[in-house]
Design a protein around this motif. Structure first.
Motif, short mmCIF file in Angstrom:
data_model
loop_
_atom_site.label_atom_id
_atom_site.label_comp_id
_atom_site.label_asym_id
_atom_site.label_seq_id
_atom_site.Cartn_x
_atom_site.Cartn_y
_atom_site.Cartn_z
N GLU A 113 15.77 -15.80 -16.04
CA GLU A 113 16.22 -14.71 -15.16
C GLU A 113 17.75 -14.68 -15.09
O GLU A 113 18.36 -13.61 -14.97
N ALA A 114 18.36 -15.87 -15.19
CA ALA A 114 19.83 -15.95 -15.14
C ALA A 114 20.43 -15.26 -16.37
O ALA A 114 21.47 -14.60 -16.29
N ALA A 115 19.74 -15.42 -17.53
CA ALA A 115 20.22 -14.77 -18.75
C ALA A 115 20.18 -13.25 -18.55
O ALA A 115 21.11 -12.52 -18.91
N LEU A 116 19.08 -12.76 -17.95
CA LEU A 116 18.96 -11.32 -17.72
C LEU A 116 20.09 -10.84 -16.80
O LEU A 116 20.73 -9.81 -17.06
N SER A 119 16.59 -19.58 -9.19
CA SER A 119 16.88 -21.03 -9.17
C SER A 119 16.78 -21.55 -10.60
O SER A 119 16.29 -20.86 -11.48
N ALA A 120 17.24 -22.78 -10.80
CA ALA A 120 17.12 -23.38 -12.14
C ALA A 120 15.63 -23.56 -12.44
O ALA A 120 14.83 -23.81 -11.54
N ALA A 121 15.30 -23.41 -13.75
CA ALA A 121 13.89 -23.45 -14.13
C ALA A 121 13.28 -24.80 -13.80
O ALA A 121 13.85 -25.84 -14.10
N THR A 174 12.60 -14.42 -25.72
CA THR A 174 13.75 -14.92 -26.50
C THR A 174 14.76 -13.79 -26.72
O THR A 174 15.96 -14.01 -26.83
N ASN A 175 14.24 -12.58 -26.78
CA ASN A 175 15.05 -11.38 -26.88
C ASN A 175 16.16 -11.37 -25.82
O ASN A 175 17.35 -11.24 -26.11
N VAL A 176 15.74 -11.56 -24.55
CA VAL A 176 16.71 -11.52 -23.44
C VAL A 176 17.63 -12.74 -23.47
O VAL A 176 18.82 -12.65 -23.19
#
Length: 1568
Positions: free
Chosen positions: A338-341, A499-501, A565-567
């Motif tokens: 979610e952080a990458a998004l 939060s962190a995974a 993996t795309n995101v």
């Protein structure tokens, strides 16, 4: 290949030119592969071409199979195939399935079939009624593909084109299936050589077969075809003419109407030809010969397959787990997906994330990272804050939510998926709504909310008031539409919690198990993140790359690469939906070219589609691709697809090293993937494995037989950060040896964590600790089972050879469903199989797995082609996989259950097969070849058995099985008996003392009395008839007179008239006016056999006997004198005849037994008086009593009760002709109720009519005031084993109208003694026992508890009549048996018949059946009569009238009817009961044997499409419950199985009709 100059061709001889032209045509028609074409062409031209070709073609072939093509060849290969493609294109796209291309395998199959061709066998082709199967028109719009036969769309990659060799051998040589199948002449097929090569002449082989057939001197009866009338109503109570001879009839009088062979079998019969063919095929040796052992104990031991001592065993050392490269640490990898998004959505908002295509394959919308972020935020906010109230939100973090999005809307799906992740709820993406199993998943995940699009919601089925339908098996769902306009914008201060995974669940991916249940694999946030990292590293993704995704984006690799993996890597995915691929198969290649995509995600199916559509597009280039990820690379047949695709597209810039197969599973996610290669580096290797080795789970490079080789390609290396080991597929997770096949297990942070809500299954799959050979754990790292079978090869390359789900373990050997499908497709399937759709699965029957192959048949396939293909598939599978196919079925095109993406839904197909709802249009069962674990047939010990050890009344430690009724001598009776020895005297005495006492009342269908007879009326009428006999008939005392009357009082008066005149009456059922041809011959036969001097009958029947219709059936000129008794002269008889002794004959009793024997027995006056007295005492009958009789009055106890008992005992009989019930079902019960009858007698047919007809009308009976509480005994008169289920259901049904549960009982009689048992009024109630069926087959009786497996419920057949003694005897040794044995019932009583009435007095039969002695023992002095029925005696805890413990007699069945199979004794009714239970559409069933084959005839009451469903069900149940293999299954219309007036099946008659081909069956299946 170097071609000769064109000019050279014209100089070739003419026939060679013609053959070349034909070859060209075959190629253009697609009947031959390019390779086969070149091979044949070279062969034709070889004599005319100088030997200067560079390479030896054999070498070329070697290099092609062993190694990937050397880099020089692809161009030439491509040109070759493009030239071939010119020819192929002329044909319609989908007609030929180019998908399954493996020339290697195709050749193997041909070679195997060619081997078989030498031993040609004539298989009997099933007989089918033409109307039966109307093919459903094939769906014209099905794409060129929906083929694929396994759960995912393309498990079997290869082409079904048959190469020349097979074509040649099958065209020219006489094919394996001999053409004589169609010929109906016996000679052609019978003389077809047997497999072991001994050619015999016709007569020889037929005689061979008939030698061991048990045929009673077989005489062909008069034509009986008319009874098998097409109407479904069974002709009421027709006694069919006997098919055997009259007992004791001389051989010379065998009236045969057909030419007979050796043992009287009609030659002209098509059926026997086919059975002969079947027997020939069955003489072939079985694959594993049966072991010579059998333990003759209570338990029949099922043969346990012993391991083959020569089987290959693993020899390597124990493997060590293989590690992947370490997962690299990249500084900017996000802490959670979610952080990458969030990062890309806020910093790179304009970058494209996902492009969706419209139906034509044109980009229609691109979702940017900014849009994805903002819309996901809105959705997350809406889900958490807008669905409920503030205090009671509908969703809390951690709740599960279903995502139901169509396959063509990736954008809405992606927003919903990330919206859920941001809201911390767990998305569960599922396929289209409605599946019941999906409902199970939703329920087990506790889902109450479903997200979907507006369009999708509108398409869901609604109820009347607009609510969405509650799907079957689904929980109640709240539907939420996620289109933007319905979402609330989040306030500025609202931020999702990222939060962190960690190990908390992120999403649930569903999977369907082998059994069809749907389970959810839970993936944690950390696993989702680690998996994306591992994929990024393995595939070397870099920011901004474009990838094309053809897969389902909701699960598996499509989801992992295209959505997740795309995101992570800010990629741009172009999603190509399945619907676009159907209309434009090349669309993904065009997208790669248009977007210069670096990576494409496809399945083998997509490669095939692209190759098929390649002609439409010349100017595409795949040079931008650095990775073509083939996600079903785990399929062993993927290698041929990859090769073919490369050879075609290499000229379009595709780099060989770009092809990257990978292996995935829902539990372990990506297991291995081939890394993108470096140009110029050697390509990865192949493994060519021996199929034989694989079936034993061992890796062996194939050397011996190139036909059974499997070529597999690697799927690359273990994933970064992962570890892999191979464990044994069953039992403890023991590490395999290095040369052993096992289940691949993976340990990494990137894998599923559990099956949601299923803790038990989870432990076994997700927490596996491998153990070594000693059983101690290796390390403490848990592994996840992937469900894939494979091994780790040299250089740590991973090879997959199959799926656990497709594993078929037969007799301890493992086979792969996909491999078998591939073999099926390699057999010329083009003409037969629709779009290559074949499903293979196994069913567990009789302690082993059995392989079932189901294929869809092309609408235009002919019967012949289909049967040809089926027979060849059986051989190909047999020789390549060394395994027999249990059942091969063809179903109409487009009727197999489909998965959402068009594949075949295997588990549903299997379910349909087992339920009998598959509706095949062709079926071949081969139980004879597959079932090799039957116990060895029992050998009977010759000589005197243990029963010879006699000690007083004990036999070998057990009481002798004997029983008797009350002693007649001790019973006081009034002086009636002492005064009158003869029934005629009793009637005269009654006419004087009680002239007006009514003896008989006859009712019609309305229940009104149509005729009565008092003692005097009966006497007077009898006198008049006697005088007519003397005057008109000129008869003398002792002449036989046939009485031909409908059931009624006329019959009774005629009977006594004969006795008064001293004639011997013979009662015969009158012929049926509607079916004279069927019924008149029986009458004729009895008239002839009884040597009747005269026939007494009514005017109507007299006219019928002389009618024109009658003349068509019999010779009417030869009838004896016919006298009608309708208006008699009032003339008195001078004197009434009195027999000189009681041993004189009183009457003859003729009846047709169930085995088709017509037997007449002689009843003396003494026997008549004795019988009437016994019945009077047992039933307590006297003149104030009334009894109701609803029976046929022509033979046996029915006749005695109807005509004799009332006169003897003086009670009143209310007579109800059974045929009247057909027009008024209530008649019998309402009469019983109206007259308050205490004792009533009926037949099974009457009881069945009432049970079936009035079962749902009990309330109506109550309303009519019918009450049965008065009934004390309701007795079924029968000569068979009591039908417990029928009597129970009758008692249960009518309990509500007062019927006592204790009232219903049965009688038992036989030809030698018409009444042995009769329940009567006093004495204990009938008892029931459960016996073990397996022991009964060994002639032993073992009592078991209710509900025990293989148990049979038996009921006592009423109480033994006074004066009757029975003993149980071994029918072979004639020695008495102990209590626990099944034996023949022998009887001794004053009312036993005095012998058979025959034309030629056959003394031996007489002595054997009527006056026979035990071979030893106390009772050896008594003269016994043999009943011909098997039964046993059991001492019960009850007290008999005499005060002693009561001995119960249980009848099991007629000895004549039993089937001797495999050395055991079977009763047809037991097999029939099992068969009738298997399918709701089986109305009735009968079995018989023919030349040691078991034939099962079933009446189908459903629609004709169900006919073939019954074949496997019948075969399965008989095998499971009776350990027998069915030889022939015959499906017929209702009413075809002949049933006599007593409600008994006439099986021998049915057998004769079957052999004479008179049944007009819907379908006949000959099991191989």
């Amino acid at each position: 290949m170097a071609e000769p100059a064109a000019a050279g061709v014209s100089s070739l001889p003419r026939e060679v030119r013609e053959q070349l032209a034909e070859l060209e045509l075959e190629l253009s028609e697609g009947d031959i592969t390019q390779k086969g074409y070149e091979k044949k062409r070279a062969k034709l031209l070889a004599p005319y071409v100088p030997q200067t070709q560079g390479v030896d073609p054999a070498l070329q072939k070697e290099s092609r199979t062993q190694m990937p093509l050397p880099s020089a060849t692809p161009a030439s290969a491509a040109s070759a195939s493009s030239s071939s493609s010119k020819f192929h294109r002329a044909r319609s796209g989908g007609a030929r399935d180019e998908r399954y291309r493996s020339d290697i395998h195709t050749e193997a199959v041909q070679a195997a079939l060619a081997k078989h061709k030498e031993q040609k066998m004539a298989l009997p082709m099933p007989t089918k009624r033409r109307s039966t199967f109307v093919q459903s028109p094939a769906d014209a719009c099905t794409p060129p593909d929906t083929s694929s036969a396994s759960e995912d769309e393309g498990s079997l990659r290869r082409q079904a084109a048959l190469s020349a060799a097979l074509h040649q051998s099958l065209q020219n040589a006489e094919s394996w299936i001999n053409r004589s199948i169609q010929g109906s002449s016996t000679s052609s097929s019978a003389s077809s050589t047997l497999s072991h090569g001994e050619g015999k002449g016709t007569s020889g082989s037929l005689a061979d077969v008939f030698a061991n057939a048990r045929i009673e001197n077989f005489s062909v009866p008069p034509d009986v075809t008319a009874t098998t009338s097409s109407s479904s109503a069974r002709p009421a109570a027709i006694d069919l003419p006997p098919s055997g001879i009259v007992k004791g009839m001389h051989k010379g009088s065998n009236r045969s109407s057909l030419m007979d062979t050796a043992d009287g079998v009609p030659v002209s019969s098509r059926v026997s030809t086919k059975i002969q063919q079947l027997l020939n095929t069955l003489k072939r040796p079985k694959r594993p010969p049966l072991k010579e052992f059998f333990v003759d104990d209570f338990e029949e031991i099922v043969e346990v397959p012993q391991p083959d001592p020569n089987q290959p065993k693993p020899e390597g050392r124990q493997m060590t787990p293989v590690k992947g490269e370490p997962l690299g640490v990249v500084c900017n990898w996000p802490p959670a997906l979610e952080a990458a998004l969030q990062r890309w959505g806020t910093t790179q908002a304009k970058c494209p994330c996902l492009t969706a295509l419209d139906v034509t394959g044109k980009p229609v919308y691109t979702l940017t990272y900014g849009k994805l972020w903002s819309r996901s935020l809105k959705l997350a906010y809406t889900l958490l804050n807008k669905l409920g109230t503030k205090n009671e939100p509908v969703l809390k973090p951690g709740d599960r939510v279903a995502l139901i999005y169509p396959n063509n809307d990736p954008v809405m799906f992606m927003v919903a998926f990330y919206g859920c992740l941001l809201a911390e709820v767990i998305p569960v993406p599922i396929e289209d709504a409605g599946g019941q199993q999906i409902g199970f998943l939703l329920g087990s995940c506790g889902i109450a909310l479903a997200l979907t699009t507006e369009v999708c919601l509108k398409g869901l089925p609604k109820t009347q008031n607009g609510e969405i339908v509650q799907f079957k098996g689904w929980p109640r769902l709240k539907w939420v539409v996620t289109d933007s306009k319905y979402l609330s914008k989040s306030p500025k201060d609202w931020q999702p919690n990222i939060s962190a995974a960690g190990t908390e669940p992120a999403y649930i991916e569903y999977k369907t198990s082998k059994e069809g249940s749907v389970m959810g694999v839970t993936v944690s946030r950390i696993a989702m993140l680690s998996h994306c990292q591992a994929l990024s590293q393995a595939c070397n993704y870099s920011e901004g790359e474009t990838i094309v995704n053809v897969l389902d984006f909701k699960k598996d690799a499509g989801l992992w690469h295209g959505i997740l993996t795309n995101v992570m890597n800010k990629l741009h995915t172009i999603s190509v939906p399945y619907s676009v691929m159907k209309t434009c198969p090349l669309s993904w290649v065009q997208r790669v070219y248009a977007h210069k995509a670096k990576v494409a995600l496809v399945k083998c199916r997509d490669l095939h589609w692209a190759m098929m559509a390649h002609r439409d597009q010349r100017d595409v280039s795949l040079s931008s691709l650095r990775m073509l990820i083939v996600t079903d690379g785990a399929n062993p047949w993927s290698v041929s697809s990859c090769d073919a695709f490369l050879s075609l597209f290499q000229s379009h810039g595709l780099k060989p090293e770009a092809i990257c197969p990978c292996a995935t599973s829902p539990e372990a996610m990506t297991i291995a993937i081939r890394r993108p290669g470096v140009p110029g580096a050697p390509l990865p290797g192949r493994a060519i494995l021996s199929m034989n080795g694989l079936s034993f789970g061992v890796i062996r490079v194939n050397t011996e037989d190139k036909n059974s080789a499997l070529t597999v390609q690697d799927v690359g290396h273990v994933m970064p950060g992962g570890m892999m080991c191979i464990v044994k597929p069953d039992g403890a997770p023991q590490l395999c040896k290095t040369d052993e096949i096992g289940e691949i297990c993976v340990s990494s942070r990137a894998g599923g964590m559990m099956y949601y809500g299923l803790t038990g299954v989870t432990k076994n799959t997700f927490e596996v600790i491998p153990v070594n050979s000693a059983g101690s754990p290796v390390g403490d790292v848990p592994f996840v089972r992937s469900g894939l079978l494979g091994f780790v090869g040299p250089g740590s390359l991973v090879f997959v050879v199959g799926k656990m789900d497709g594993l078929l373990t037969v007799s301890g050997r493992r086979h792969n469903a996909d491999d078998i499908v591939a073999t099926g497709l390699a057999v010329e399937s083009i003409k037969t199989v629709y779009r290559g759709r074949i499903a293979v699965f196994s069913v567990s029957i009789f302690y082993d797995e059995r392989i079932v192959v189901v294929a869809e048949q092309r609408p235009d396939a002919s019967e012949e082609d289909s049967f040809q293909w089926m027979s060849r598939v059986l051989q190909a599978i047999d020789s390549i996989h060394q395994v027999g196919v249990y059942c091969l079925a063809l179903v109409p095109a487009n009727t197999l259950p489909k998965t959402p993406l068009g594949g075949i839904h295997i588990s549903q197909t299997k379910q349909h097969f087992l339920e009998g709802s598959l509706h095949p249009c062709n079926i071949l069962m081969c139980p004879h070849t597959c079932v090799t674990n039957l116990p060895k047939p029992r050998q009977k010990q010759p000589g005197v058995g243990p029963a010879s050890v006699m000690v007083g009344n004990l036999v070998a430690g057990k009481r002798i099985a004997q029983a008797s009724g009350r002693d007649l001598g001790q019973i006081e009776d009034n002086d009636l008996v002492k005064k009158h020895q003869f029934l005629t005297e009793v009637l005269q005495w009654r006419a004087q003392t009680t002239p007006d006492h009514p003896l008989f009342l006859l009712l019609n269908a309305k229940g009104t009395t149509v005729c009565t007879a008092t003692c005097l009326q009966l006497h007077k009428k009898a006198e008049r008839i006697a005088s007519v006999l003397c005057d008109k008939g000129h008869l003398n005392a002792g002449d036989n007179v046939v009485l031909l009357y409908p059931p009624g009082i006329e019959l009774i008066t005629a009977f006594y008239g004969c006795l008064y005149a001293g004639c011997i009456p013979v009662t015969v059922r009158p012929p049926h006016a509607q079916s004279l041809t069927a019924t008149l011959p029986t009458v004729r036969m009895i008239v002839e056999v009884s040597k009747a001097a005269c026939i007494l009958t009514t005017q109507t029947l007299m006219r019928l006997l002389k009618s024109r219709e009658a003349a068509a059936a019999v010779d009417v000129k030869t009838w004896p004198t016919i006298i009608d008794t309708d208006d008699l002269p009032r003339k008195r008889l001078s004197q009434i005849y009195k027999p000189p002794t009681p041993e004189m004959l009183a009457y003859l009793d003729f009846s047709v037994s169930t085995t088709g024997m017509l037997t007449g027995v002689k009843m003396s006056h003494a026997a008549v008086s004795g019988l009437c007295r016994a019945i009077k005492l047992q039933c307590e009958l006297y003149s104030s009593r009334q009894i109701a009789i609803c029976l046929d009055p022509y033979c046996g106890l029915g006749f005695v009760l109807w005509c004799l008992c009332s006169v003897y005992s003086g009670h009143q009989s209310i007579l109800i002709p059974p045929m009247e019930l057909e027009s008024n079902l209530f008649l019998w019960l309402s009469t019983v109720s109206q007259y308050k009858i205490r004792d009533t007698f009926c037949s099974y047919s009457v009881m069945e009519l009432c049970t079936k007809g009035l079962g749902n009308q009990v309330e109506m009976l109550k309303a009519r005031g019918i009450n049965l509480s008065c009934v004390r005994t309701c007795v079924v008169v029968a000569e068979e084993r009591p039908r417990v289920s029928l009597t129970h259901s009758f008692s249960k049904l009518f309990k509500d109208i007062g019927l006592s549960s204790r009232a219903v009982s049965t009688t038992f009689g036989s030809r030698v003694n018409v009444a042995i048992c009769l329940q009567g009024t006093s004495g204990p109630d009938p008892t029931t026992v459960y016996v073990d069926l397996k022991s009964l087959r060994h002639d032993r009786v073992r009592l078991v508890e209710r509900g025990a497996p293989q148990s049979l419920l038996l009921s006592e057949s009423g109480k033994i009549l006074p004066g009757v003694k029975v003993v149980i005897v071994n029918p072979e040794t004639k020695g008495p048996l102990g209590d626990s044995h099944l034996g023949e019932i022998w009887v001794n009583s004053p009312h036993t018949a005095s012998g058979y009435y025959t034309i030629y007095d056959n003394e031996t039969l007489q002595a054997d059946h009527f006056n026979t002695r035990l071979s030893f023992g106390d009772a050896a002095q008594t003269l016994w009569a043999r009943t011909g029925y098997l039964g046993f005696v059991r001492r019960t805890e009850l007290t008999a009238a005499s005060g002693e413990r009561h001995d119960a007699l249980y009848v099991v069945g007629a000895l004549d009817e039993t089937l001797e199979l495999r050395g055991l004794r079977y009763h047809p009714i037991d097999i029939e009961t099992s068969v009738s239970r298997t399918h709701r559409s089986i109305a009735e069933c009968a079995v018989f044997t023919w030349t040691n084959l078991l034939v099962v005839v079933v009446e189908l009451c459903g629609c004709e499409q169900e006919a073939l469903d019954l074949v496997p069900l019948v075969t399965n149940v008989v095998l499971e419950e009776h350990y027998l293999i069915v030889g022939v299954v015959v499906v017929v219309d209702p009413g075809v199985i002949p049933i006599n007036s007593r409600g008994e099946k006439q099986r021998m008659h049915l057998r004769d009709s079957f052999l004479a081909d008179q049944l007009d069956p819907i379908y006949v299946a000959y099991n191989m």
